[in-house]
Every structure is written in structure tokens, then in C-alpha cells.
Design a protein around this motif. Structure first.
Motif, PDB file in Angstrom:
ATOM      1  N   ASN A 179      20.642 -67.199 -20.156  1.00 53.93           N
ATOM      2  CA  ASN A 179      21.196 -67.981 -19.045  1.00 53.93           C
ATOM      3  C   ASN A 179      20.329 -67.882 -17.796  1.00 53.93           C
ATOM      4  OD1 ASN A 179      23.410 -69.239 -20.152  1.00 53.93           O
ATOM      5  ND2 ASN A 179      24.905 -68.345 -18.762  1.00 53.93           N
ATOM      6  N   LEU A 180      19.556 -66.800 -17.687  1.00 51.18           N
ATOM      7  CA  LEU A 180      18.727 -66.606 -16.500  1.00 51.18           C
ATOM      8  C   LEU A 180      17.251 -66.901 -16.755  1.00 51.18           C
ATOM      9  CD1 LEU A 180      20.485 -63.473 -15.041  1.00 51.18           C
ATOM     10  CD2 LEU A 180      20.547 -65.814 -14.173  1.00 51.18           C
ATOM     11  N   ASP A 181      16.937 -67.390 -17.938  1.00 48.42           N
ATOM     12  CA  ASP A 181      15.576 -67.815 -18.249  1.00 48.42           C
ATOM     13  C   ASP A 181      15.138 -68.863 -17.210  1.00 48.42           C
ATOM     14  OD1 ASP A 181      13.409 -69.384 -19.445  1.00 48.42           O
ATOM     15  OD2 ASP A 181      13.872 -68.339 -21.302  1.00 48.42           O
ATOM     16  N   PRO A 182      13.940 -68.741 -16.658  1.00 49.42           N
ATOM     17  CA  PRO A 182      13.503 -69.706 -15.642  1.00 49.42           C
ATOM     18  C   PRO A 182      13.534 -71.155 -16.144  1.00 49.42           C
ATOM     19  CG  PRO A 182      11.943 -67.882 -15.812  1.00 49.42           C
ATOM     20  CD  PRO A 182      12.957 -67.664 -16.879  1.00 49.42           C
ATOM     21  N   GLU A 183      13.416 -71.349 -17.453  1.00 49.92           N
ATOM     22  CA  GLU A 183      13.517 -72.715 -17.986  1.00 49.92           C
ATOM     23  C   GLU A 183      14.951 -73.228 -18.011  1.00 49.92           C
ATOM     24  OE1 GLU A 183      11.959 -72.898 -21.920  1.00 49.92           O
ATOM     25  OE2 GLU A 183       9.959 -72.243 -21.327  1.00 49.92           O
ATOM     26  N   VAL A 184      15.894 -72.299 -17.972  1.00 47.07           N
ATOM     27  CA  VAL A 184      17.307 -72.654 -18.134  1.00 47.07           C
ATOM     28  C   VAL A 184      18.023 -72.689 -16.783  1.00 47.07           C
ATOM     29  CG1 VAL A 184      19.510 -71.922 -19.144  1.00 47.07           C
ATOM     30  CG2 VAL A 184      17.382 -71.665 -20.462  1.00 47.07           C
ATOM     31  N   ALA A 185      17.831 -71.651 -15.979  1.00 51.75           N
ATOM     32  CA  ALA A 185      18.609 -71.460 -14.750  1.00 51.75           C
ATOM     33  C   ALA A 185      18.002 -72.220 -13.578  1.00 51.75           C
ATOM     34  CB  ALA A 185      18.689 -69.982 -14.417  1.00 51.75           C
ATOM     35  N   GLU A 186      18.855 -72.665 -12.654  1.00 51.28           N
ATOM     36  CA  GLU A 186      18.379 -73.370 -11.470  1.00 51.28           C
ATOM     37  C   GLU A 186      17.752 -72.427 -10.447  1.00 51.28           C
ATOM     38  OE1 GLU A 186      21.438 -75.928  -9.885  1.00 51.28           O
ATOM     39  OE2 GLU A 186      21.429 -77.161 -11.687  1.00 51.28           O
ATOM     40  N   HIS A 187      18.412 -71.316 -10.189  1.00 55.61           N
ATOM     41  CA  HIS A 187      17.879 -70.339  -9.231  1.00 55.61           C
ATOM     42  C   HIS A 187      18.027 -68.939  -9.802  1.00 55.61           C
ATOM     43  CE1 HIS A 187      17.624 -73.525  -6.299  1.00 55.61           C
ATOM     44  NE2 HIS A 187      18.891 -73.818  -6.512  1.00 55.61           N
ATOM     45  N   PRO A 188      17.222 -68.631 -10.835  1.00 57.87           N
ATOM     46  CA  PRO A 188      17.406 -67.343 -11.505  1.00 57.87           C
ATOM     47  C   PRO A 188      17.255 -66.167 -10.548  1.00 57.87           C
ATOM     48  CG  PRO A 188      15.371 -68.438 -12.239  1.00 57.87           C
ATOM     49  CD  PRO A 188      16.130 -69.423 -11.438  1.00 57.87           C
ATOM     50  N   GLU A 189      16.449 -66.335  -9.480  1.00 61.59           N
ATOM     51  CA  GLU A 189      16.242 -65.215  -8.556  1.00 61.59           C
ATOM     52  C   GLU A 189      17.559 -64.811  -7.865  1.00 61.59           C
ATOM     53  OE1 GLU A 189      15.250 -68.228  -8.288  1.00 61.59           O
ATOM     54  OE2 GLU A 189      15.447 -69.018  -6.249  1.00 61.59           O
ATOM     55  N   HIS A 190      18.505 -65.747  -7.777  1.00 58.31           N
ATOM     56  CA  HIS A 190      19.829 -65.419  -7.218  1.00 58.31           C
ATOM     57  C   HIS A 190      20.889 -65.330  -8.306  1.00 58.31           C
ATOM     58  CE1 HIS A 190      17.863 -67.459  -3.630  1.00 58.31           C
ATOM     59  NE2 HIS A 190      18.030 -66.200  -3.272  1.00 58.31           N
TER      60      HIS A 190
END
Ligand SMILES: NC(=O)c1ccc[n+]([C@@H]2O[C@H](COP(=O)([O-])OP(=O)(O)OC[C@H]3O[C@@H](n4cnc5c(N)ncnc54)[C@H](O)[C@@H]3O)[C@@H](O)[C@H]2O)c1
Ligand SMILES: NC(=O)c1ccc[n+]([C@@H]2O[C@H](COP(=O)([O-])OP(=O)(O)OC[C@H]3O[C@@H](n4cnc5c(N)ncnc54)[C@H](O)[C@@H]3O)[C@@H](O)[C@H]2O)c1
Lengths: 549, 549
Positions: B29-40
């Protein structure tokens, strides 16, 4: 009027005892000895119903009679809506009552749906089929008074006395609970018929016509080391003021007039009962102001008694708010009963544990009482309660018992009951359940979760996790309700019931459910930052990922 | 910035694949390809998070790595709060996100708790660890357009065309979904950069600078029996009005401008983009009135096109309400997309079914695609979708697929996947889940349960029963959320995910969960009085006590 009663005895009508238990308990909830208005399917608490209507009730019974051992019945606000294949370790019944999407969670919208036949009010134990009559309120009050004695008097209530107001439907349990907990009590009640009723049922010991007489009776009893409860005919505001003025010092002060309802619940000072009742008909709005003014006087007296050293608390009737409305700025200087006495119990995972003998045999309860005492030999309050309950509590419907237990004891007791059933020491299986007012099962910011340490009063993730966990652990039926106790919009809460049928499967489920259920309350309070809960978690071996790190 | 990605491959990091699945999916769910703002920790939908904070995220992972095969982790608004002994047929994770007691269920109170670190917003699949990127929105739109073709054109979209507005974040999926469903499309978008972006990703076929050009392109394609999507640079209100005036007849009309937000979402007629953006900074309130006036013009044109024979519907952007506010009395004469197209699917138990290859191998999805086609040989739309998805959908994170299936097929597909895992036809186990927007899992009166036949829009007993039933049936993780899609106070919804690890135990759980879950939606719609649901219940052998009597 149709009369419903649970069958007694050891003959099975359903596929197994888990299903039979649900089938008997919904009927028991409507027993004329148990329910307030069984003809309307109302069990207790205003309009808390056991089923949506008679057609639904009949179909619930019929469906349970046919239900398979690996099937689950779904009940939506008192209506049986589906039967699904699950497995033997899953609940046999899943119940959701009165739940509304928050924006629509009002009495108005609920009533509209209720009129359309789409909803019912489940209260807590009404729609979840585990109400046991008035024993619950006596025991809850006993528990509060006991906690009060522990907190303020080192557990010694002897020669101490409680001043209170109101001997109505719930308040009438106060004198019995007080003397059971070792206190004496003076209860001020403006309606003499209420006092006479409590004398008749032996919940109250004596009646007094004046404060002098009441104090004389109390002093005599205390001098002899006896407990005594006295009902004083009068207005609580007048008497509380007079006691403060005279410098008389009760040890504990509370109130159970119906202050939450300033029209029908609280007699203004200087009024007769008759004037009050006439005005309720002719011009009800005009009562509010004088009633609130009198409540303000009573609360001022309570504050004075607090300053003089008494332990003072609000017993959930909203009298602080009313007095505050009427100008008593420091009305909230004394606490509500949950933060004061119940929350510390919740932190340790304690809460209501009730059981019912499906046999209908009082002996089964007496034997189980003895087993509880045997398993928990050192708890004086518990033994005291069980002994007194045996003599002073009249069974209503199927014989039942309630006492508060924690996570170390609930599953031990449940397993022991299961063994007794297995070995034929009881005539039929035992059902174990609880109120939705429990350590891990309720979010209700005006009552059970008032003033949580971290401000999480309104977070209802907790009761939801409780319901899901009890389902995952194998409770026999699990319920999730909205609005119990405090009305639409103000609470969400979960219930569970588990059956001891004497089998190995039951033992495994009991060991899980009766630990996990109260332990989830310890978790909830530990998360809110209560030290006592964190200590309990360590003690019982509960794993809290953010604390074990 | 920390970068999180799910491990791929067949090596187990946890005690079994059920637990491993949860452990991988929260990371996916936090993969950069998947999530909009994984850093948050934000996955999608504004602020929908996968875990409350990084400390909680790390403890969730660590706890899952240690979790026993008969233990269950409890997650409260993204925080791991407890581990309990349950049993192997119980869920391994139980999740409750963003739930608040109704009276406190507002953004204000939520934000306060969020700031204190006591809550997070779970959206639907963000906090329940089963988001799969933008494939979901393409497929949902495809399903809507397909249902539209079925309803109005006997399933034949060929040579038909859809007029719409908006090619933004979600609206940009429209041209691809339309051509996949066999329609042509004219999409009016005022921001040319959005059109260019959709051309670049091949979601859109052509760009046009004038209505004449767009119509010429469409007519040419239709004459040849080709599908074509055209992005027309312009203001939707202007173009819709012009089309109505000219007597041009689109077959279907809808809109996905962000009309729900009259300041940032809808360009007023006669304004340039630059004027609009400046005004958003200098005097945002002044935009509302001209924006609403333009929306009113667009809705009047939509009503005219409806009278001229087009199928017109609101796509959940609230444009009817805005136009109504601006004086269009009959704005609600065309329906929302749920009552119009999705509800009939829900009545038959259809809804989103998604699966993910834990191996990380695209081949596993291609093989499973083929299996679905083999098991459901007669569903043209489904085959069409799977073929096109294979060529036009780029995987994000772990390879995944979504398609809508009903109660007769979901468990068959699940069991077949389980067999494929068992026989080594796939490289690792498969995870099956769904959105919370499903037939039996949501109460959301402004969207999914808008205008239910019996008026039960706000009754949330249904999603609660769904969550309890999935728990009782043995889903691998179960979640219950508040506020997804439409915000605090407006929805309650449940999710479930189940793992196909190739074992017999998984097969038993799959057979129960993947039937019960959609069947509970059939039950919910049957109870509301939908004939199609009652017929489906009979067809699939679902037992409805009040109907079987
Ligand atoms: N768990 C809880 O929080 C909890 C538990 C028990 C009761 N309560 C609250 O306690 C209150 C009492 O409940 P109940 O069911 O007994 O109500 P009730 O209406 O049956 O009884 C109230 C009694 O107070 C008496 N009364 C009214 N005004 C008086 C006055 N000025 N002086 C003396 N007596 C007066 C009435 O005659 C009546 O007998 C309610 O507000 C209830 O909500 C809360
Ligand atoms: N399930 C559902 O109900 C559902 C699904 C998808 C979208 N929606 C709704 O659809 C709307 C669009 O969503 P989004 O994520 O694409 O929003 P977005 O803001 O990313 O895109 C809106 C687009 O509309 C364009 N636009 C604005 N005013 C215009 C005008 N007058 N003429 C032509 N184009 C104009 C903008 O330039 C922008 O590209 C939202 O209101 C959303 O809530 C609902």
C-alpha cells in the motif's frame, strides 16, 4: 396478551445447547417476571426490545429450531434476516441493533425508521437476549459503593453512611446495595409511596418523617455497629441544605433523583407533589426554571459537604449540568461515578459477569455460587455479595446471578461451570454473558467513557474491535448496538454471550472469549494511559505491541 | 524519504502465508508506485493512511513477523494495540479505523484526535491494506458504462457515444473505460494539460479544439464501427449547451468535473483558467456564484438532452445539488449513478473482486486471468475487460487484477486460485479482497445507499453484520471504517481480505467467505424490497428467514 416464558429442564429443542441457549434466552427476556412490557416486546430501559415485532420473534424461534451446528443466524434490529454457513467455532447468532450512519443518528430519524418497521431500539441487554431483571442494577450499585469504600475508607464501610436522594426505579436499589456493601444510608425521597414500596420489598429498612428522626435512627445503628437504611420523606434539596447548614457530616454523598428530566424528574423546593403533577399537565415548561434552581441549591449543598470532607459523586443523572445551567459555576468540581469508581475497575479488566441456569433450577445457581467462592477464596466483597444476593435477590425468569470479575477469573469460572455441566453437577448448561457496560465494550462519552485520560472518549474503534474479537474467539452470540443507556447518537457498544455445554469445544472457546473480552478492556485503558491498566496487562500477560517494544 | 516496497517471491518471512499476506500488503500500500504520498503514509483519497505513523507501521510489521498461527492482531486507527489468542479459522488481523460515536463524528473532532495522535483516516482500502492503484477506478467506470449499455442498449454499445466533462484524477479514467465498454466518448476538459496527459498514457485517443472537429472525428469513427475517445478543450457548460441547441444527440450524458467544490472544482463560463486561478487566491468566495450559475446551465442542457432521449446520470460529483441551489428546480430529474446502474448489480450480489499476486510475478496474474475466463466462459463484458486490462493497465506495486463478480462466481474463482497455488501453477499465494464499496458492506446515504427503495439508506446494521459475518466465516483480515468516500459522519463500511495459500483450510474458508460476503449484500437488498435481489437469493439458495416462511 400472549405470554412468553423460557422452557426449563434438560430437554433439547434445537440442534445443540449453543443454539438452544439463544432460543431460551430470547424467550426469557420476555418472561413477565423479567420484562417491563412484554406485550410490546419491551424488556427494559424505556423501549428496549427483544425482537422487532411478533412475526420476527416467531421466525427467530423457528429459525433457531432448525439452525445447523455450523450455521449462523443474522439479526438486524430485531429481525432475522439471513442464515449462513460458518463453522462450529463461530457464533451461532450475530446481532446488530439500532445502528445508524452518524449524520442520521438522531431520535427523529430513528423514530421514523421505527414507525416504518425498519428498526428497533435494542438498549444493551434487551436486544441481545441477556437481561436478567433488577439484580443487575442492585449489583452495579453495590459495586460502585464497594469501590467507594475501597478508595476512601480502606475497604471499611462499617459505621460509614451515604446520603442520597431518590428511591425510584433504579434509585430504589441504593439502600439494599448500600447495606450489602456495609454502609448505612439516608435516602431522601419526596414521594412516600416509593419509600413504602421499598420497605415492602425489604430493599429499605426504615422510614423517617423528619431529619432528626432519620439521624437518630442512623446514629443508633452506627453506635451498635449495625448497617441501617432509612428513607426520609422530604425534598432532597431542602434536606441536603439543612444537613450542610447543621454541620452534619455524611461520609458519602450522591443523588438519584431524575434530575436529567427537569419537568418530570425533580420536585422543585416549596412545591407539593400534587402541585407538581398538576403543573406537569397544565404548564410543563414553567417547571424547568424552579426545578433547576432547586437542583442548584442541592448541588451547592453537595459542594459544601465535599469541602467538609465527604466523598461526593454524580450518579449519572446529569444534576451537575443542570446546576451549572442555573449558575453553579463549580458544579463539576465533584466527579461522575464512572471516572471516580468504575474506571479503576475497568482499568483492571473488571466488569459485569452474569450467568443463567438454562435448567430453570435455583439449585444450579446456588451450586455455581459456591463454585465461584471456591475458585476466588480471598475476595471478601465478592463473597459478601454472593451470600447476601442468595438471601435478598428474588430470581426473575430463569435463575441467574451477576457479579463483577476480572480477566484472571472470568475464564476460570467459565471453565469450572463447563466442568460442572460435563459431570452432571448442574441440571443443564449455563449461559454466561454481560452487560454492554463493560471494560472493553462501550464508547459513551457522557457516561462510560467520560473524561478519558487521553481525550479518546468518543473513539468507537474500541467497542468495534471488541465485537470483532469476540466473534473471532467463538462467543455463542455477539451483538453491536447504538444508543443504549444514553440514547441515539451518544453511544456504541458490544455484547457477547457464551454457553458452557460441558464439551471440550466449549472449554476451548470459553478459555479464549472470557479472557480476550475483558483483556480487550485492559488494552483500551492501557492505550489511554492508565497506569493501573498497564500494570494489569503485564500481570495477565496481555500483549500490547506498542508497549512491549 | 523512506521507501517501502513489498518483498516479492516465494520466501516466507512470517509464520504462514496468511500472516505474510498482511505483512506484504501493508507494505505494498505504501509502494511509491501505489501510494499518493507514501512519505506521509498516505495511500489515496486525500488523507487515507495505511498506518497511524512510522512507529506504528514498524510495530505492525514486527508484530506480524512474530504472530502465531492462532493469534490475532488488533489495529485501532492504524495503531497495533493488542495480540490475542484466537484459532486458525479466525482472522489474523482485525482493524477498526476512524470510528467515532455519532454525536462526535465530525471532521472537527476527528482532526482534533488526529492532531493528538489518537486517530487516522482509513478511507476504504488504504487503512485496510488492499489498495491496488488506479486500476480500481478504471474498472469501476467500465462497470458503470457496461451496466448503462445493458440497461439502455441491450448490451450493445457499438456506435453509441457518451458526452462527459472533466479529465482529472478520477475523471481521466472515463475515456479508457468507455472504449473498453464499447462506447465512443467526447470529454470536455477546460485544462488542455489534462488532455495531453491522458493522450500520453493512452487513456484518451484524440484531442479536438472545436466542437465541430470533435463531432467530425466521432462521426468518422462511428461510421467505421470503431470506438474513439476525443478530448475537447472547452468549458463543459458551453459545450453541453451548444450540443443541446444544435440538436446533436449523444446516447449517454454525464459529468466528472469537480462540481462538488464550487471554488476549486468548476471553471465558470466566460473565465480563462488564469483568471480562475488568480481569483482562487485573491477572492475565492466570489467564485461560488458564477460557478454555480454555470453548473446550472450545464444541468439545464443535461435535462434537455435527457428529454431528447439520452441516458443522463450524475456521477457522484454533486452537480445536481449545485444546480438546484442555483434555481434549477428539476435538477434531480436525472438519477445518481448508484441507483441507476450500480444498485441493480448490488441486488444480484455483484461488486468489486480484486486479487494480488504475492509473488510479484505478472505471469501469476495472467494465469489467473485465464483461469477466470475459463471458469466464467459466457460473460462477454468480463472477457473484454480482462483482455483489455492485460494490454492497457500498467501494474502498480504487486501485480493485481480487479473485476466485478457475483456470489455464484467469487468463491469458485477463489477455490480455483487456491488449487493453482496448491499445484504450483502460481509462484506464490494469492490475496483476494475488495473495496468497501460493495453490495453488502456499506451504508452511505449520499452515495452507495442513496434512495434505497424502503428508505433504509442510513441503517448501518448491515455493514456491521457484514463485518461480523466475514469474521465468523474466516476472512484473513476484516476491517470496519467510518467516513470513507464521503467523509466524517456520512458513511460506515466494512472490508475483508482472504488468502489462497493452497491448503485445505484455506479452501474451506474461501468457500464460506467468498459466498457469504456478497450473499449478505443480496440479503440486504432483498430486505429493502428489490425483486432482483429476492430472485437472486432464490437462485443461489440464500436463506432469508422472513421470506422462506
Ligand atoms: N448507570 C447510571 O448512570 C445510572 C444508574 C442508575 C440511575 N441513573 C440515573 O439516576 C436517576 C434516577 O433513575 P430512576 O430510574 O430511579 O428514576 P425515577 O424517575 O424512577 O426515580 C426518581 C425518584 O426521585 C424522586 N424525586 C424527584 N425529585 C425529588 C426531590 N426534589 N427530592 C427527593 N426526591 C425526588 C422521585 O419521586 C422518584 O421516586 C436518573 O436520572 C437515571 O438516569 C443513572
Ligand atoms: N464513485 C464516485 O461517486 C465518483 C467516482 C469518480 C469521480 N467522482 C466525482 O467526480 C468528480 C471528479 O473527480 P476527479 O478526481 O477527476 O477531480 P479533479 O478535480 O481531479 O478533476 C476535475 C477536472 O474537471 C475540469 N473542469 C473543471 N471545471 C470545468 C469546466 N467548467 N469544464 C470542463 N472541465 C472542467 C478540471 O480542469 C479538472 O481536470 C469529483 O466531484 C468526484 O467526487 C465520484
Amino acid at each position: 396478551g400472549r405470554i412468553v416464558r423460557s422452557p426449563h429442564g434438560a430437554t433439547l429443542h434445537c440442534r445443540n445447547w449453543l443454539i438452544e441457549a439463544a432460543w431460551r434466552m430470547i424467550q426469557n427476556n420476555l418472561d413477565p417476571e423479567v420484562a417491563e412490557h412484554p406485550e410490546h416486546l419491551v424488556v427494559y430501559g424505556g423501549m428496549g426490545r427483544a425482537a422487532r415485532d411478533w412475526a420476527c420473534f416467531d421466525r427467530i424461534l423457528a429459525t433457531l429450531r432448525e439452525l445447523g451446528e455450523d450455521e449462523t443466524l443474522l439479526v438486524q434490529s430485531g429481525k432475522p434476516v439471513g442464515v449462513f454457513r460458518t463453522h462450529v467455532d463461530a457464533p451461532r447468532v450475530l446481532i446488530a441493533n439500532s445502528n445508524l450512519v452518524p449524520k442520521w443518528a438522531t431520535w427523529e430519524h430513528f423514530n421514523e425508521l421505527d414507525r416504518k418497521g425498519l428498526m428497533m431500539f435494542g438498549q444493551m441487554t434487551a436486544g441481545s437476549w441477556i437481561y436478567i431483571g433488577s439484580q443487575g442494577i442492585v449489583q452495579g450499585t453495590y459495586e460502585t459503593f464497594t469501590a467507594c469504600a475501597d478508595r476512601h475508607f480502606g475497604g471499611h464501610a462499617a459505621r460509614r453512611w451515604i446520603l442520597t436522594g431518590g428511591l425510584g426505579g433504579m434509585g430504589g436499589a441504593q439502600p439494599l446495595a448500600a447495606t450489602m456493601a456495609g454502609f448505612s444510608m439516608m435516602a431522601v425521597e419526596c414521594d412516600e409511596t416509593r419509600i413504602d414500596l421499598r420497605l415492602k420489598t425489604h430493599y429499605l429498612d426504615r422510614k423517617a418523617a423528619s431529619l432528626d428522626e432519620a439521624l437518630a435512627l442512623l446514629n443508633a445503628a452506627r453506635a451498635e455497629g449495625r448497617t441501617l437504611s432509612v428513607g426520609l420523606v422530604g425534598n432532597a434539596a431542602d434536606v441536603f441544605e439543612e444537613i450542610a447548614r447543621r454541620g452534619v457530616k455524611p461520609d458519602v454523598v450522591t443523588d438519584q433523583t431524575s434530575a436529567h428530566d427537569p419537568i418530570h424528574g425533580y420536585l422543585p423546593q416549596g412545591w407539593t407533589l400534587q402541585q407538581w403533577r398538576e403543573r406537569q399537565r397544565s404548564d410543563p415548561q414553567s417547571i424547568i426554571e424552579p426545578a433547576k434552581r432547586s437542583m442548584a441549591n442541592q448541588v451547592r449543598a453537595m459542594l459544601a459537604l465535599q469541602r467538609a470532607g465527604a466523598a461526593v459523586f454524580d450518579y449519572g443523572n446529569n444534576i451537575r449540568q443542570m446546576a451549572h445551567d442555573a449558575g453553579v459555576i463549580d458544579a463539576f468540581s465533584f466527579p461522575g461515578f464512572v471516572p471516580a469508581y468504575i474506571r479503576p475497575l475497568f482499568c483492571r479488566g473488571y466488569g459485569p459477569f452474569r450467568w443463567v441456569a438454562l435448567s430453570g433450577e435455583p439449585k444450579d445457581i446456588h451450586r455455581s455460587d459456591a463454585k465461584v467462592k471456591e475458585l476466588i477464596p480471598d475476595d471478601r466483597h465478592l463473597h459478601n455479595w454472593l451470600d447476601l444476593a442468595r438471601h435478598r435477590i428474588t430470581f426473575q425468569g430463569l435463575p441467574a446471578r451477576i457479579c463483577w470479575l476480572g480477566p484472571k477469573d472470568r475464564y476460570r469460572v467459565g471453565l469450572a461451570f463447563n466442568e460442572m455441566v460435563r459431570h452432571g453437577e448442574l441440571h443443564a448448561p449455563i449461559v454466561i454473558g454481560r452487560d454492554h457496560l463493560d471494560t472493553g465494550s462501550v464508547a459513551s462519552p457522557n457516561r462510560e467513557t467520560e473524561a478519558m485520560r487521553d481525550g479518546s472518549d468518543a473513539v468507537s474503534d474500541w467497542p468495534l474491535l471488541n465485537a470483532l474479537l469476540n466473534t473471532a474467539s467463538g462467543a455463542t452470540w455477539v451483538s453491536f448496538h447504538h444508543g443504549g443507556g444514553v440514547g441515539m447518537g451518544y453511544s456504541q457498544h458490544a455484547g457477547q454471550v457464551i454457553v458452557c455445554d460441558g464439551t471440550d469445544g466449549a472449554a476451548r472457546r470459553i478459555a479464549r472469549v472470557l479472557f480476550n473480552d475483558p483483556a480487550s478492556g485492559v488494552m483500551r485503558h492501557a492505550d489511554a494511559g492508565y497506569e493501573e491498566a498497564l500494570a494489569t496487562a503485564r500481570e495477565i500477560g496481555l500483549r500490547l505491541p506498542m508497549h512491549d517494544a
